[in-house]
Scaffold this active site. Structure first.
Site, PDB file in Angstrom:
ATOM      1  N   LYS A 156       0.829  -1.216   0.000  1.00  0.00           N
ATOM      2  CA  LYS A 156       0.000   0.000   0.000  1.00  0.00           C
ATOM      3  C   LYS A 156       0.861   1.262   0.000  1.00  0.00           C
ATOM      4  CE  LYS A 156      -2.703  -0.516   3.695  1.00  0.00           C
ATOM      5  NZ  LYS A 156      -3.880  -0.389   4.595  1.00  0.00           N
ATOM      6  N   LYS A 188       2.690   2.274   2.351  1.00  0.00           N
ATOM      7  CA  LYS A 188       2.563   2.915   3.659  1.00  0.00           C
ATOM      8  C   LYS A 188       3.631   2.341   4.574  1.00  0.00           C
ATOM      9  CE  LYS A 188      -2.013   4.563   4.813  1.00  0.00           C
ATOM     10  NZ  LYS A 188      -3.133   4.434   5.757  1.00  0.00           N
TER      11      LYS A 188
HETATM   12  N1  C2G Z   1     -10.159   7.029   9.015  1.00  0.00           N
HETATM   13  C1  C2G Z   1     -11.095   7.991   9.389  1.00  0.00           C
HETATM   14  N2  C2G Z   1     -10.678   9.235   9.707  1.00  0.00           N
HETATM   15  C2  C2G Z   1      -9.354   9.549   9.688  1.00  0.00           C
HETATM   16  C3  C2G Z   1      -8.411   8.574   9.325  1.00  0.00           C
HETATM   17  C4  C2G Z   1      -8.836   7.306   8.991  1.00  0.00           C
HETATM   18  O1  C2G Z   1     -12.314   7.722   9.412  1.00  0.00           O
HETATM   19  N3  C2G Z   1      -8.973  10.817  10.025  1.00  0.00           N
HETATM   20  C5  C2G Z   1     -10.652   5.701   8.673  1.00  0.00           C
HETATM   21  C6  C2G Z   1     -10.324   5.315   7.231  1.00  0.00           C
HETATM   22  O2  C2G Z   1     -11.313   5.844   6.349  1.00  0.00           O
HETATM   23  C7  C2G Z   1     -10.344   3.798   7.306  1.00  0.00           C
HETATM   24  C8  C2G Z   1      -9.843   3.513   8.739  1.00  0.00           C
HETATM   25  O3  C2G Z   1     -10.005   4.735   9.483  1.00  0.00           O
HETATM   26  O4  C2G Z   1     -11.689   3.322   7.182  1.00  0.00           O
HETATM   27  C9  C2G Z   1      -8.388   3.093   8.775  1.00  0.00           C
HETATM   28  O5  C2G Z   1      -7.647   4.090   8.133  1.00  0.00           O
HETATM   29  P1  C2G Z   1      -6.171   3.688   7.589  1.00  0.00           P
HETATM   30  O6  C2G Z   1      -5.417   3.039   8.665  1.00  0.00           O
HETATM   31  O7  C2G Z   1      -5.622   4.888   6.871  1.00  0.00           O
HETATM   32  O8  C2G Z   1      -6.556   2.556   6.542  1.00  0.00           O
HETATM   33  P2  C2G Z   1      -6.189   2.492   4.989  1.00  0.00           P
HETATM   34  O9  C2G Z   1      -4.750   2.689   4.789  1.00  0.00           O
HETATM   35  O10 C2G Z   1      -7.177   3.365   4.299  1.00  0.00           O
HETATM   36  O11 C2G Z   1      -6.433   0.937   4.686  1.00  0.00           O
HETATM   37  O12 C2G Z   1      -8.077  -2.832   2.441  1.00  0.00           O
HETATM   38  C10 C2G Z   1      -8.367  -1.548   2.943  1.00  0.00           C
HETATM   39  C11 C2G Z   1      -7.149  -0.885   3.480  1.00  0.00           C
HETATM   40  O13 C2G Z   1      -6.470  -1.709   4.393  1.00  0.00           O
HETATM   41  C12 C2G Z   1      -7.555   0.437   4.128  1.00  0.00           C
END
Ligand code: C2G
Length: 132
Positions: free
Chosen positions: A44, A46
Site C-alpha cells: 500500500k 505505507k
Molecule cells: N479514518 C477515518 N478518519 C481519519 C483517518 C482514517 O475515518 N482521520 C478511517 C479510514 O477511512 C479507514 C480507517 O479509518 O476506514 C483506517 O484508516 P487507515 O489506517 O488509513 O486505513 P487504509 O490505509 O485506508 O487501509 O483494504 C483496505 C485498506 O487496508 C484500508
C-alpha cells in the site's frame, strides 16, 4: 448477532480511527478489524510507525474492537466476509464506492472520515518538533 468487519493500517491510533471504530460497532454487536500487516503496508506504499504486532495490541485495547486479524492483500475481503460471517462491511468514505463489489455478500457502509486528523500529519508534526 450482527457482525461488522472493517480494514486498515490504524497506525498511531488517533481519534479519527476511534471515531470510525465507535460508529462501526454501533451498527451491530461484534466488530472485526482486519489489520494490514507490515508486508501489506509496503504494497500500500505505507510505512507505519508501529509494527503489526504493536498496532494489534493497541487496537485490541480499544473498547469497540472484538477481534483483530491480519490483512495480507487486497483480494481477501470476500473470503474474510464469508469466514467471519460479516453482515456489514464498513470503511471511511475516502474509500466510497471502492468496495461496492462486496454488496452481493454483505451490506457495504461508508462512514464520514474525521477530517482534521491523520497519522501521516501527526508523524510529520512530531518529527518537525524533534528537529527544533
Ligand atoms: N479514518 C477515518 N478518519 C481519519 C483517518 C482514517 O475515518 N482521520 C478511517 C479510514 O477511512 C479507514 C480507517 O479509518 O476506514 C483506517 O484508516 P487507515 O489506517 O488509513 O486505513 P487504509 O490505509 O485506508 O487501509 O483494504 C483496505 C485498506 O487496508 C484500508
Amino acid at each position: 448477532m450482527k457482525r461488522i468487519i472493517t480494514y486498515g493500517t490504524f497506525d498511531v491510533l488517533h481519534y479519527g480511527h476511534v471515531n470510525l471504530l465507535k460508529r462501526a460497532k454501533k451498527l451491530g454487536d461484534y466488530l472485526i478489524v482486519v489489520l494490514s500487516t507490515d508486508e501489506f503496508n509496503q504494497i500500500k506504499n505505507k510505512i507505519s510507525y508501529y509494527t503489526y504486532e504493536q498496532r494489534k495490541i493497541i487496537l485490541e485495547a480499544c473498547r469497540y474492537v472484538d477481534l483483530v486479524v491480519p490483512e495480507y492483500n487486497w483480494e481477501q475481503k470476500k473470503d474474510d466476509i464469508i469466514k467471519y460471517q460479516a453482515d456489514i462491511f464498513v470503511m471511511g468514505d475516502d474509500w466510497k464506492g471502492q468496495f461496492d463489489y462486496l454488496n452481493d455478500l454483505c451490506e457495504v457502509v461508508y462512514l464520514e472520515r474525521t477530517s482534521d486528523v491523520c497519522s501521516t500529519n501527526t508523524k510529520k508534526h512530531l518529527k518537525s518538533k524533534e528537529q527544533k
